[in-house]
Design a protein around this motif. Structure first.
Motif, short mmCIF file in Angstrom:
data_model
loop_
_atom_site.label_atom_id
_atom_site.label_comp_id
_atom_site.label_asym_id
_atom_site.label_seq_id
_atom_site.Cartn_x
_atom_site.Cartn_y
_atom_site.Cartn_z
N SER A 210 0.85 -1.20 0.00
CA SER A 210 0.00 0.00 0.00
C SER A 210 0.88 1.25 0.00
N ALA A 211 0.27 2.37 -0.39
CA ALA A 211 0.99 3.64 -0.40
C ALA A 211 1.47 3.98 1.00
N SER A 212 0.66 3.69 1.99
CA SER A 212 1.02 3.98 3.37
C SER A 212 2.25 3.19 3.81
N THR A 213 2.27 1.91 3.50
CA THR A 213 3.41 1.06 3.86
C THR A 213 4.68 1.56 3.18
N MET A 214 4.58 1.84 1.88
CA MET A 214 5.75 2.32 1.15
C MET A 214 6.23 3.66 1.70
N ALA A 215 5.30 4.57 1.97
CA ALA A 215 5.68 5.89 2.48
C ALA A 215 6.34 5.78 3.85
N ASN A 216 5.83 4.90 4.71
CA ASN A 216 6.44 4.72 6.03
C ASN A 216 7.87 4.22 5.91
N LYS A 217 8.09 3.26 5.01
CA LYS A 217 9.44 2.72 4.86
C LYS A 217 10.38 3.75 4.24
N VAL A 218 9.88 4.53 3.29
CA VAL A 218 10.70 5.58 2.67
C VAL A 218 11.09 6.61 3.73
N THR A 219 10.17 6.95 4.61
CA THR A 219 10.47 7.91 5.68
C THR A 219 11.58 7.39 6.57
N LEU B 51 0.16 5.57 -7.10
CA LEU B 51 0.58 4.55 -6.15
C LEU B 51 1.08 5.15 -4.84
N SER B 52 1.39 6.45 -4.85
CA SER B 52 1.89 7.08 -3.62
C SER B 52 0.78 7.78 -2.83
N HIS B 53 -0.46 7.75 -3.35
CA HIS B 53 -1.57 8.40 -2.64
C HIS B 53 -2.18 7.44 -1.63
N ARG B 54 -2.19 7.88 -0.38
CA ARG B 54 -2.74 7.05 0.69
C ARG B 54 -4.26 7.01 0.63
N GLN B 55 -4.79 5.86 0.98
CA GLN B 55 -6.24 5.67 1.06
C GLN B 55 -6.59 5.63 2.54
N TYR B 56 -7.32 6.62 3.02
CA TYR B 56 -7.61 6.70 4.45
C TYR B 56 -8.90 5.98 4.85
N VAL B 57 -9.76 5.74 3.89
CA VAL B 57 -11.02 5.06 4.17
C VAL B 57 -11.12 3.85 3.26
#
Length: 193
Positions: free
Chosen positions: A47-56, A87-93
């Motif tokens: 997910s975008a969230s997982t990838m963004a967390n790891k990139v951070t 692919l980098s846009h997080r889905q919050y709902v």
């Protein structure tokens, strides 16, 4: 936060190892390895969230090591790889319910299948269903410490590290907690693993 960073960084190192990139020392991390990691995450459907967390985590690690260019932003790396920027846009709902019951799967049949593979994992799934716990919360659950009589104190693995109390309202919930305590006796740290 520190524990989460260590866990995510370790995950990234293991993923690099799976790509035949051996890291003996964190200083061996380089900018060239980052697109390969992102390509793997996209291929694995992260997910975008997982990838963004790891990139951070990788970016901050680079800053701490004096390599601020180690890991660019996720949108920049996706563009570099020619991947869809969405692919980098997080889905919050959630758009589609991921609940077992919403997919017309009989939970008890699923639990019995899981019990055959791992009795602990089967119990963890039951706890998730009956207490509304997240997967990480059940993995990190310490049943003896969490049981407060009429409530379950969930501390480890929670979103944002915020502890919460979950009411124990049914006899079935009480039985599950007692089973979890029996299973946790086998773990020196009291975890349900």
């Amino acid at each position: 936060t520190k524990r989460d960073y260590i866990w995510r960084l370790g995950s990234c190192i293991r993923e690099l190892t799976s790509l035949n990139i051996k890291i003996q020392n964190l200083t061996e991390l380089s900018r060239k390895q980052m697109p390969q990691l992102v390509r793997k995450w996209v291929r694995d459907g992260r997910s975008a969230s997982t990838m963004a967390n790891k990139v951070t985590v990788l970016h901050r690690m680079g800053v701490w090591m004096g390599k601020p260019q180690l890991c660019p932003s996720l949108p920049d790396m996706l563009a570099e790889l020619g991947e869809d920027a969405n692919l980098s846009h997080r889905q919050y709902v959630a758009i589609v319910s991921k609940a077992v019951t919403a997919k017309n799967i009989d939970p008890e049949a699923l639990f019995k299948q899981m019990d055959e593979l791992s009795i602990v994992a089967g119990l963890q799934l039951r706890l998730q269903l009956h207490f509304g716990l997240r997967a990480l919360e059940t993995i990190m659950l310490k049943p003896f410490a969490a049981d407060r009589g009429k409530e379950l104190l969930v501390v480890d693995g929670t979103k944002g590290g915020k502890a919460r109390m979950v009411p124990i309202e049914t006899e079935e919930q009480r039985i599950l907690i007692d089973e979890a305590k029996v299973m946790a006796c086998n773990n020196p740290k009291g975890f349900l693993t």
